[in-house]
Design a protein around this motif. Sequence first.
Motif, PDB file in Angstrom:
ATOM      1  N   ALA A  79       0.842  -1.206   0.000  1.00 30.73           N
ATOM      2  CA  ALA A  79       0.000   0.000   0.000  1.00 30.73           C
ATOM      3  C   ALA A  79       0.874   1.252   0.000  1.00 30.73           C
ATOM      4  CB  ALA A  79      -0.928   0.004   1.215  1.00 30.73           C
ATOM      5  N   TYR A  80       1.909   1.261   0.821  1.00 27.93           N
ATOM      6  CA  TYR A  80       2.689   2.491   0.963  1.00 27.93           C
ATOM      7  C   TYR A  80       3.823   2.606  -0.052  1.00 27.93           C
ATOM      8  CZ  TYR A  80      -0.514   2.885   4.739  1.00 27.93           C
ATOM      9  OH  TYR A  80      -1.694   2.942   5.438  1.00 27.93           O
ATOM     10  N   ALA A  81       4.059   1.532  -0.804  1.00 31.62           N
ATOM     11  CA  ALA A  81       4.980   1.646  -1.936  1.00 31.62           C
ATOM     12  C   ALA A  81       4.371   2.547  -3.011  1.00 31.62           C
ATOM     13  CB  ALA A  81       5.281   0.261  -2.507  1.00 31.62           C
ATOM     14  N   SER A  82       3.028   2.740  -2.975  1.00 36.37           N
ATOM     15  CA  SER A  82       2.378   3.595  -3.987  1.00 36.37           C
ATOM     16  C   SER A  82       2.513   5.072  -3.628  1.00 36.37           C
ATOM     17  CB  SER A  82       0.899   3.225  -4.109  1.00 36.37           C
ATOM     18  OG  SER A  82       0.174   3.696  -2.979  1.00 36.37           O
ATOM     19  N   PHE A  83       3.165   5.393  -2.523  1.00 38.15           N
ATOM     20  CA  PHE A  83       3.334   6.796  -2.138  1.00 38.15           C
ATOM     21  C   PHE A  83       4.620   7.346  -2.745  1.00 38.15           C
ATOM     22  CE2 PHE A  83       0.210   8.056   1.206  1.00 38.15           C
ATOM     23  CZ  PHE A  83      -0.656   6.999   0.974  1.00 38.15           C
ATOM     24  N   GLU A  84       4.570   8.649  -3.068  1.00 35.45           N
ATOM     25  CA  GLU A  84       5.669   9.205  -3.844  1.00 35.45           C
ATOM     26  C   GLU A  84       6.883   9.575  -2.987  1.00 35.45           C
ATOM     27  OE1 GLU A  84       4.772  12.421  -6.863  1.00 35.45           O
ATOM     28  OE2 GLU A  84       4.977  10.500  -7.894  1.00 35.45           O
ATOM     29  N   HIS A  85       6.685   9.774  -1.691  1.00 34.97           N
ATOM     30  CA  HIS A  85       7.789  10.186  -0.829  1.00 34.97           C
ATOM     31  C   HIS A  85       8.342   8.963  -0.087  1.00 34.97           C
ATOM     32  CE1 HIS A  85      10.103  12.388   2.133  1.00 34.97           C
ATOM     33  NE2 HIS A  85       9.849  13.515   1.479  1.00 34.97           N
ATOM     34  N   PRO A  86       9.680   8.816  -0.028  1.00 32.26           N
ATOM     35  CA  PRO A  86      10.233   7.618   0.620  1.00 32.26           C
ATOM     36  C   PRO A  86       9.863   7.512   2.107  1.00 32.26           C
ATOM     37  CG  PRO A  86      11.974   9.185   0.037  1.00 32.26           C
ATOM     38  CD  PRO A  86      10.717   9.675  -0.599  1.00 32.26           C
ATOM     39  N   ALA A  87       9.554   8.645   2.749  1.00 33.53           N
ATOM     40  CA  ALA A  87       9.134   8.594   4.155  1.00 33.53           C
ATOM     41  C   ALA A  87       7.631   8.333   4.274  1.00 33.53           C
ATOM     42  CB  ALA A  87       9.491   9.899   4.853  1.00 33.53           C
ATOM     43  N   VAL A  88       6.943   8.176   3.155  1.00 33.91           N
ATOM     44  CA  VAL A  88       5.493   7.969   3.055  1.00 33.91           C
ATOM     45  C   VAL A  88       4.730   9.197   3.568  1.00 33.91           C
ATOM     46  CG1 VAL A  88       3.503   6.494   3.566  1.00 33.91           C
ATOM     47  CG2 VAL A  88       5.782   5.477   3.303  1.00 33.91           C
ATOM     48  N   THR A 108      -3.912   9.985  -4.981  1.00 34.95           N
ATOM     49  CA  THR A 108      -4.895  11.030  -5.293  1.00 34.95           C
ATOM     50  C   THR A 108      -4.668  12.311  -4.495  1.00 34.95           C
ATOM     51  OG1 THR A 108      -6.639  10.445  -3.701  1.00 34.95           O
ATOM     52  CG2 THR A 108      -6.587   9.213  -5.760  1.00 34.95           C
ATOM     53  N   LEU A 109      -3.508  12.414  -3.837  1.00 30.64           N
ATOM     54  CA  LEU A 109      -3.071  13.670  -3.206  1.00 30.64           C
ATOM     55  C   LEU A 109      -3.898  14.106  -1.992  1.00 30.64           C
ATOM     56  CD1 LEU A 109      -2.452  15.863  -6.408  1.00 30.64           C
ATOM     57  CD2 LEU A 109      -0.964  14.121  -5.416  1.00 30.64           C
ATOM     58  N   ARG A 174     -12.485  15.259 -11.994  1.00 29.52           N
ATOM     59  CA  ARG A 174     -13.121  14.403 -12.997  1.00 29.52           C
ATOM     60  C   ARG A 174     -12.091  13.509 -13.666  1.00 29.52           C
ATOM     61  NH1 ARG A 174     -14.377  17.747 -17.194  1.00 29.52           N
ATOM     62  NH2 ARG A 174     -12.723  16.820 -18.476  1.00 29.52           N
ATOM     63  N   ARG A 175     -10.967  14.107 -14.054  1.00 29.12           N
ATOM     64  CA  ARG A 175      -9.960  13.311 -14.749  1.00 29.12           C
ATOM     65  C   ARG A 175      -9.340  12.254 -13.842  1.00 29.12           C
ATOM     66  NH1 ARG A 175      -7.990  14.658 -19.667  1.00 29.12           N
ATOM     67  NH2 ARG A 175      -9.134  16.308 -20.730  1.00 29.12           N
ATOM     68  N   GLN A 176      -9.249  12.554 -12.537  1.00 29.42           N
ATOM     69  CA  GLN A 176      -8.751  11.527 -11.622  1.00 29.42           C
ATOM     70  C   GLN A 176      -9.656  10.294 -11.631  1.00 29.42           C
ATOM     71  OE1 GLN A 176      -8.250  13.741  -7.872  1.00 29.42           O
ATOM     72  NE2 GLN A 176      -6.088  13.264  -7.977  1.00 29.42           N
ATOM     73  N   MET A 177     -10.941  10.499 -11.970  1.00 26.61           N
ATOM     74  CA  MET A 177     -11.877   9.366 -11.983  1.00 26.61           C
ATOM     75  C   MET A 177     -12.046   8.745 -13.360  1.00 26.61           C
ATOM     76  SD  MET A 177     -14.812  10.594  -9.293  1.00 26.61           S
ATOM     77  CE  MET A 177     -15.120  12.262  -9.861  1.00 26.61           C
ATOM     78  N   ARG A 431       3.553  12.676 -11.063  1.00 27.34           N
ATOM     79  CA  ARG A 431       2.743  11.495 -11.387  1.00 27.34           C
ATOM     80  C   ARG A 431       1.380  11.866 -11.968  1.00 27.34           C
ATOM     81  NH1 ARG A 431       0.635   8.295  -6.191  1.00 27.34           N
ATOM     82  NH2 ARG A 431       2.840   8.046  -5.775  1.00 27.34           N
ATOM     83  N   LEU A 432       0.935  13.129 -11.734  1.00 26.80           N
ATOM     84  CA  LEU A 432      -0.358  13.561 -12.276  1.00 26.80           C
ATOM     85  C   LEU A 432      -0.209  14.596 -13.377  1.00 26.80           C
ATOM     86  CD1 LEU A 432      -2.530  13.789  -9.057  1.00 26.80           C
ATOM     87  CD2 LEU A 432      -2.951  12.350 -11.036  1.00 26.80           C
ATOM     88  N   ALA A 433       1.037  14.946 -13.689  1.00 27.78           N
ATOM     89  CA  ALA A 433       1.263  16.051 -14.614  1.00 27.78           C
ATOM     90  C   ALA A 433       0.653  15.793 -15.985  1.00 27.78           C
ATOM     91  CB  ALA A 433       2.764  16.331 -14.730  1.00 27.78           C
ATOM     92  N   ASP A 434       0.528  14.518 -16.395  1.00 28.92           N
ATOM     93  CA  ASP A 434      -0.017  14.229 -17.732  1.00 28.92           C
ATOM     94  C   ASP A 434      -1.522  13.960 -17.706  1.00 28.92           C
ATOM     95  OD1 ASP A 434      -0.108  11.798 -16.475  1.00 28.92           O
ATOM     96  OD2 ASP A 434       0.577  10.661 -18.231  1.00 28.92           O
ATOM     97  N   ILE A 435      -2.179  14.301 -16.595  1.00 23.93           N
ATOM     98  CA  ILE A 435      -3.593  13.935 -16.458  1.00 23.93           C
ATOM     99  C   ILE A 435      -4.464  14.628 -17.521  1.00 23.93           C
ATOM    100  CG2 ILE A 435      -4.212  15.709 -14.747  1.00 23.93           C
ATOM    101  CD1 ILE A 435      -5.810  13.446 -13.305  1.00 23.93           C
TER     102      ILE A 435
END
Length: 464
Positions: A79-88, A108-109, A174-177, A431-435
Amino acid sequence: MRYISTRGEAPKIGFDDMLLAGLAPDGGLYLPESWPQFETAALDDLAGRPYAEVAAQVMAPYVAGSAAEAALPGHIEAAYASFEHPAVVPLRQLDAGLWLLELFHGPTLAFKDVALQLLGRLFDFELERRGARLTVAGATSGDTGPAAIEACRDRSAIEAFILHPEGRVSEVQRRQMTTVAADNIHSIAIDGTFDDCQALVKALFGDPDFRARHNLGAINSINWARVMAQIAYFFSAALALGAPHRRLTFCVPSGNFGNVFAGYAAQQMGLPVERLIVATNQNDILARFFASGEYRKDRVRPSISPSMDIQVASNFERLLFDLVGRDPDRLRGLMATLDQSGGFAVEASELARAGEVFSATAVGEAETRATIAQVHKESGQLIDPHTAVAVAAARRLAPAAPVVVLGAAHPAKFPDAVEDATGLHPALPPRLADIFQRPERSTTLANDLAALQDHIRETLERRP
Ligand SMILES: *Cc1c(COP(=O)(O)O)cnc(C)c1O
């Protein structure tokens, strides 16, 4: 660990059953029968360990004896491997005695990812173990939909149908969904309002045949497992700042009272927490309760911190249960009064018990904007309006104490409010820049129950 209902009329159950049940059959909320205890030596032993390890230790007593027990550390790691910061969930210092706990580095920020990334995995594990499949149905006004979708994507035992009001959520939301490339995610735009979406979902659950045939379920905001996952970051933040040898105050931007209740659970488990500050926006039912002992519904007044625009706080019942000495008869009486007359008041002694741990205050729109601007000026840091409510509350109620403010959402999730206050447009993380380039996939439906049921039925028939 066994779980009891706050209303006292449901059997005690284990973790696995509690996870899938969500709400108890008597209408109450599940709570652990007792609070697991962490002594000073156990806390010392956790200090300095990676977040996933701390989380696994903190949650272990809650799943003890369940089927999920052995697999939990693996689920937490994933679950926490999906977080962008190494400290979660990193800490950032904003001021001499003020830290920001950044809970928004998930997909999803928003802090909801911390619980939902784990919950999706726990659900999938338990469903597969039972050979069952779940159809998740939910409505969103913008913020919980993306987190629920990211939690359910690629989970083999789950199909998710998430409704949003067409044209009434922000483009990023909307785009996140609609840009999630997962076959089990079905994003639906309803020609109507958020209330229409909610009414449709309620009607789906209210149709017993449909509900049973498709094993309809919710990844509910009142599920204890969500609160359980959130307890861990109170531990990790306190340990990083000197616990168990230093007491800290936490200030939590609050709506449904789930996040701050996790802080209360941490304190009950032995974490040395000085105080918990409940920060609300102009929707101040919680601030009014802690000031007066009266809990009374009011109409919702839309704000620039919309995830805290609530009429009643669904998790508050859990604290109330402790305040009334875990007496389910008294609790049922209070909840019945709330239903019948829109409010209730607790005894002075019960309010005093709350005051031993909690402080609360409401922050208005102008002060929220001013706080975003002030924090940026002082520290160069952009914060979102929900977090700003909590920074303002912390400065009001604990001007000198060491305080950790919970950072609820990434500033780029609420770019208009941030830009209004600072003149700066917060950038989306990479990670969302191309949304805005990703293809969208969603179905638009009329505000019509039969059309929605047909769509769900046909979609499920096409799925393996
Ligand atoms: C959900 C949410 C809140 C409110 O949290 P509760 O646990 O409901 O009190 C505050 N801020 C943001 C950004 C949220 O998404």
